[in-house]
Design a protein around this motif. Structure first.
Motif, PDB file in Angstrom:
ATOM      1  N   LEU A 119     -73.011 -24.642  50.845  1.00 58.06           N
ATOM      2  CA  LEU A 119     -72.910 -24.677  52.302  1.00 58.06           C
ATOM      3  C   LEU A 119     -74.204 -25.109  52.966  1.00 58.06           C
ATOM      4  N   GLU A 124     -72.564 -27.880  60.073  1.00 49.33           N
ATOM      5  CA  GLU A 124     -71.667 -26.805  60.527  1.00 49.33           C
ATOM      6  C   GLU A 124     -70.227 -27.312  60.590  1.00 49.33           C
ATOM      7  N   GLN A 127     -68.909 -27.496  57.074  1.00 45.55           N
ATOM      8  CA  GLN A 127     -68.668 -26.140  56.572  1.00 45.55           C
ATOM      9  C   GLN A 127     -67.322 -25.619  57.075  1.00 45.55           C
ATOM     10  N   SER A 128     -67.076 -25.846  58.360  1.00 52.59           N
ATOM     11  CA  SER A 128     -65.817 -25.397  58.953  1.00 52.59           C
ATOM     12  C   SER A 128     -64.631 -26.133  58.338  1.00 52.59           C
TER      13      SER A 128
END
Length: 311
Positions: A119, A124, A127-128
């Motif tokens: 990660l 971000e 990651q989502s």
């Protein structure tokens, strides 16, 4: 490394499954033949087809070339191509099923990074998106904590196919390979063994590695319905959906595109050039995104001076 493996009780199963799957190495050669007899009972039907097919000519020889889709609910079938195979000297695919080393050894060497968590390599947004795809695929996100991005992509994609009941034994390659084996036709591959494929993936730069995962997430999160629209169009001879996917890849994942499209497509040219010297034709099956777009295998062959004709 022991701690990493203990966190994922399915590591060995996933490693075997994943590395025998992505880019044509999934499942045993006999699965397609066994599954074909039962698909109709499960309500799966063979897809109607006007499957894109090309001939490549030069040196007095001929090669047949086609592209295959990823796993679908329908069984691949095209009487023209199946009939052509019977008179071919060789079937060429992307990856052979041969494996020399223990799969865990390969994955430890090329697919695990104990120095930096997965990660931490991702934005971000990614990651989502990975969390969303992992949920769809029913893969615990923390089980991939030390995976390199390419191996996380392989793992999630293969688990997604299983969760969505998309039988890879029904792809063109998996139907044709047992037929070739049964008829004594030589089976050769871009990557001669699974070891070669894993090593190739392991040589990815940091950008190529992350972008390969991004590309896979794009594919999975498009959803089965959108992907099936691309594949069903392809089966009818409409390449527009595949062309759009290649264009997106080129714009969004340029480093990965250079490695997996420009680089790999270019290396098919000397292989096919050599095949053309055989007295009997060969049949080449690659992923559909390798025969779509401005940098396709077809474009490279034409640039090399070979005659490429749509059948």
């Amino acid at each position: 490394m022991t701690d990493v493996l203990e966190k994922n009780e399915r590591f060995e199963q996933l490693a075997d499954t994943v590395c025998l799957s992505r880019r044509q190495m999934l499942l045993g050669l006999g699965l397609a033949a066994v599954a074909a007899s039962s698909w109709s009972k499960l309500g799966w039907a063979a897809a109607p087809s006007n499957w894109p097919l090309w001939t490549v000519e030069g040196h007095g020889g001929k090669v047949f070339l086609t592209g295959e889709t990823p796993a679908r609910r329908t069984i691949w079938k095209d009487a023209r191509i199946e009939g052509l195979l019977q008179n071919c000297s060789a079937l060429w695919t992307e990856t052979n099923l041969i494996r020399h080393q223990d799969i865990q050894v390969l994955i430890k060497q090329y697919g695990i990074d104990e120095s930096k968590p997965l990660l931490s390599k991702l934005s971000e947004r990614d990651q989502s998106r990975l969390a969303e795809a992992a949920k769809l695929a029913q893969v615990p996100l923390d089980s991939m904590a030390q995976y390199r991005p390419w191996f996380a992509a392989f793992t999630v994609e293969q688990a997604y196919y299983a969760a969505m009941n998309l039988p890879e034994a029904g792809t063109a390659e998996k139907v044709l390979m047992p037929m070739a084996k049964n008829d004594g036709i030589t089976i050769s591959s871009e990557f001669p063994s699974i070891d070669d494929l894993v090593a190739f993936m392991g040589t990815s730069s940091a950008a190529e590695d992350v972008q390969y995962l991004q590309y896979t997430l794009d594919h999975l999160l498009d959803g089965a319905a959108k992907n099936e629209l691309v594949y069903s169009r392809w089966a009818r001879g409409d390449m527009s959906g595949a062309e759009q996917m290649v264009a997106r890849m080129k714009a969004s994942q340029p480093a990965m595109y250079d490695k997996h499209v420009i680089g790999r497509n270019g290396r098919w040219v000397p292989r096919i050039d050599e095949m053309l010297k055989s007295p009997k034709p060969a049949l080449v099956v690659v992923g559909l995104y390798h025969v779509a777009g401005p940098d396709s295998v077809l474009a490279r062959l034409r640039e090399h001076g070979l005659k490429v004709t749509t059948v």
